[in-house]
Design a protein around this motif. Structure first.
Motif, PDB file in Angstrom:
ATOM      1  N   HIS A  37       0.812  -1.219   0.000  1.00 23.10           N
ATOM      2  CA  HIS A  37       0.000   0.000   0.000  1.00 23.10           C
ATOM      3  C   HIS A  37       0.843   1.265   0.000  1.00 23.10           C
ATOM      4  O   HIS A  37       1.995   1.252   0.416  1.00 23.10           O
ATOM      5  CB  HIS A  37      -0.904   0.027   1.230  1.00 23.10           C
ATOM      6  CG  HIS A  37      -1.976  -1.018   1.190  1.00 23.10           C
ATOM      7  ND1 HIS A  37      -2.755  -1.323   2.278  1.00 23.10           N
ATOM      8  CD2 HIS A  37      -2.399  -1.824   0.177  1.00 23.10           C
ATOM      9  CE1 HIS A  37      -3.608  -2.278   1.952  1.00 23.10           C
ATOM     10  NE2 HIS A  37      -3.419  -2.591   0.687  1.00 23.10           N
ATOM     11  N   VAL A  38       0.234   2.339  -0.459  1.00 23.13           N
ATOM     12  CA  VAL A  38       0.833   3.668  -0.372  1.00 23.13           C
ATOM     13  C   VAL A  38       0.085   4.420   0.722  1.00 23.13           C
ATOM     14  O   VAL A  38      -1.108   4.711   0.581  1.00 23.13           O
ATOM     15  CB  VAL A  38       0.720   4.433  -1.707  1.00 23.13           C
ATOM     16  CG1 VAL A  38       1.263   5.853  -1.544  1.00 23.13           C
ATOM     17  CG2 VAL A  38       1.458   3.691  -2.799  1.00 23.13           C
ATOM     18  N   GLY A  39       0.799   4.685   1.799  1.00 22.62           N
ATOM     19  CA  GLY A  39       0.153   5.349   2.922  1.00 22.62           C
ATOM     20  C   GLY A  39       0.405   6.834   2.969  1.00 22.62           C
ATOM     21  O   GLY A  39      -0.467   7.601   3.381  1.00 22.62           O
ATOM     22  N   CYS A  40       1.581   7.272   2.563  1.00 19.51           N
ATOM     23  CA  CYS A  40       1.912   8.684   2.751  1.00 19.51           C
ATOM     24  C   CYS A  40       2.447   9.350   1.488  1.00 19.51           C
ATOM     25  O   CYS A  40       2.266  10.529   1.299  1.00 19.51           O
ATOM     26  CB  CYS A  40       2.937   8.831   3.873  1.00 19.51           C
ATOM     27  SG  CYS A  40       4.555   8.124   3.472  1.00 19.51           S
ATOM     28  N   ASP A  41       3.154   8.577   0.667  1.00 26.28           N
ATOM     29  CA  ASP A  41       3.775   9.142  -0.534  1.00 26.28           C
ATOM     30  C   ASP A  41       4.890  10.124  -0.207  1.00 26.28           C
ATOM     31  O   ASP A  41       5.340  10.863  -1.083  1.00 26.28           O
ATOM     32  CB  ASP A  41       2.741   9.830  -1.432  1.00 26.28           C
ATOM     33  CG  ASP A  41       2.732   9.232  -2.820  1.00 26.28           C
ATOM     34  OD1 ASP A  41       3.610   8.410  -3.126  1.00 26.28           O
ATOM     35  OD2 ASP A  41       1.843   9.606  -3.610  1.00 26.28           O
ATOM     36  N   SER A  43       7.545   9.059   1.996  1.00 22.83           N
ATOM     37  CA  SER A  43       8.625   8.242   2.539  1.00 22.83           C
ATOM     38  C   SER A  43       8.701   8.259   4.056  1.00 22.83           C
ATOM     39  O   SER A  43       9.776   8.207   4.628  1.00 22.83           O
ATOM     40  CB  SER A  43       9.974   8.686   1.945  1.00 22.83           C
ATOM     41  OG  SER A  43      10.989   7.819   2.356  1.00 22.83           O
ATOM     42  N   GLN A  44       7.551   8.308   4.716  1.00 26.10           N
ATOM     43  CA  GLN A  44       7.574   8.357   6.173  1.00 26.10           C
ATOM     44  C   GLN A  44       6.876   7.178   6.842  1.00 26.10           C
ATOM     45  O   GLN A  44       7.237   6.810   7.956  1.00 26.10           O
ATOM     46  CB  GLN A  44       6.908   9.655   6.651  1.00 26.10           C
ATOM     47  CG  GLN A  44       7.672  10.880   6.233  1.00 26.10           C
ATOM     48  CD  GLN A  44       7.003  12.162   6.681  1.00 26.10           C
ATOM     49  OE1 GLN A  44       6.097  12.144   7.502  1.00 26.10           O
ATOM     50  NE2 GLN A  44       7.450  13.274   6.149  1.00 26.10           N
ATOM     51  N   CYS A  45       5.875   6.587   6.200  1.00 26.26           N
ATOM     52  CA  CYS A  45       5.026   5.650   6.947  1.00 26.26           C
ATOM     53  C   CYS A  45       5.485   4.194   6.907  1.00 26.26           C
ATOM     54  O   CYS A  45       5.268   3.457   7.851  1.00 26.26           O
ATOM     55  CB  CYS A  45       3.587   5.746   6.447  1.00 26.26           C
ATOM     56  SG  CYS A  45       3.313   5.022   4.819  1.00 26.26           S
ATOM     57  N   GLY A  46       6.062   3.754   5.803  1.00 28.89           N
ATOM     58  CA  GLY A  46       6.506   2.372   5.693  1.00 28.89           C
ATOM     59  C   GLY A  46       5.444   1.388   5.235  1.00 28.89           C
ATOM     60  O   GLY A  46       5.704   0.190   5.174  1.00 28.89           O
ATOM     61  N   ALA A  47       4.273   1.856   4.898  1.00 32.93           N
ATOM     62  CA  ALA A  47       3.222   0.948   4.409  1.00 32.93           C
ATOM     63  C   ALA A  47       3.637   0.233   3.122  1.00 32.93           C
ATOM     64  O   ALA A  47       3.119  -0.829   2.804  1.00 32.93           O
ATOM     65  CB  ALA A  47       1.924   1.721   4.170  1.00 32.93           C
ATOM     66  N   CYS A  48       4.570   0.811   2.407  1.00 33.79           N
ATOM     67  CA  CYS A  48       4.957   0.310   1.086  1.00 33.79           C
ATOM     68  C   CYS A  48       6.200  -0.574   1.104  1.00 33.79           C
ATOM     69  O   CYS A  48       6.745  -0.884   0.050  1.00 33.79           O
ATOM     70  CB  CYS A  48       5.194   1.496   0.160  1.00 33.79           C
ATOM     71  SG  CYS A  48       6.594   2.510   0.710  1.00 33.79           S
ATOM     72  N   LYS A  58      11.466   1.015   1.036  1.00 36.48           N
ATOM     73  CA  LYS A  58      10.189   1.702   0.853  1.00 36.48           C
ATOM     74  C   LYS A  58       9.992   1.831  -0.655  1.00 36.48           C
ATOM     75  O   LYS A  58      10.691   2.592  -1.322  1.00 36.48           O
ATOM     76  CB  LYS A  58      10.213   3.074   1.525  1.00 36.48           C
ATOM     77  CG  LYS A  58      10.259   2.995   3.037  1.00 36.48           C
ATOM     78  CD  LYS A  58      10.371   4.383   3.649  1.00 36.48           C
ATOM     79  CE  LYS A  58      10.471   4.297   5.165  1.00 36.48           C
ATOM     80  NZ  LYS A  58      10.774   5.616   5.767  1.00 36.48           N
ATOM     81  N   CYS A  60       7.985   3.243  -2.401  1.00 33.19           N
ATOM     82  CA  CYS A  60       7.588   4.548  -2.946  1.00 33.19           C
ATOM     83  C   CYS A  60       8.791   5.461  -3.117  1.00 33.19           C
ATOM     84  O   CYS A  60       8.649   6.591  -3.584  1.00 33.19           O
ATOM     85  CB  CYS A  60       6.549   5.229  -2.053  1.00 33.19           C
ATOM     86  SG  CYS A  60       7.214   5.910  -0.514  1.00 33.19           S
TER      87      CYS A  60
HETATM   88 FE1  FES Z   1       4.645   5.885   3.103  1.00 34.61          FE
HETATM   89 FE2  FES Z   1       6.072   4.689   1.135  1.00 34.61          FE
HETATM   90  S1  FES Z   1       3.951   5.145   1.176  1.00 34.61           S
HETATM   91  S2  FES Z   1       6.767   5.386   3.082  1.00 34.61           S
END
Ligand code: FES
Length: 118
Positions: A37-41, A43-48, A58, A60
């Motif tokens: 998933h893309v959570g933040c776009d 580079s902070q959340c780590g969902a990707c 990451k 993204c």
């Molecule tokens: Fe959040 Fe990649 S979408 S770090």
């Protein structure tokens, strides 16, 4: 558009990408692996997070073309071929370690990389 190829979850996958295509976009939109998933776009959340040549990345933050020839593992590649979940997937399930579930795949991929390193 340039053609790229990489091994994803043990299978060679190819596709055309623009130079600006991110790895997460290639995985989700070209290969249909929507578990990442893309959570933040930003580079902070780590969902990707996925694994690229055994390291957590990451997806993204890198271009799909940068993963040319690499071995990529996504959450879809964690379970066994017969559907048996990876021990981390079992543990997250057993202990309800998922909050809303949106970034669970990234958490599992990060945890797996940490455990494999240590
Ligand atoms: Fe959040 Fe990649 S979408 S770090």
């Amino acid at each position: 558009m340039p053609q790229i190829s990489m091994k994803v979850n043990g299978e060679t996958k190819s596709g055309e990408v623009e130079g600006r295509t991110l790895l997460v976009e290639f995985l989700r939109e070209t290969l249909g692996l929507t578990g990442t998933h893309v959570g933040c776009d930003t580079s902070q959340c780590g969902a990707c997070v996925v694994h690229v040549d055994g390291k957590e990345v990451k997806s993204c933050t890198i271009l799909a073309a940068e993963a040319e020839g690499a071995e990529v593992r996504t959450i879809e590649g964690m379970a066994e071929a017969d559907g048996t979940l990876h021990r981390l997937q079992e543990a997250f399930n057993t202990h309800h370690g998922l909050q809303c579930g949106f970034c669970t795949a990234g958490m599992i991929m990060s945890a797996a990389a940490l455990l494999e390193k240590t």
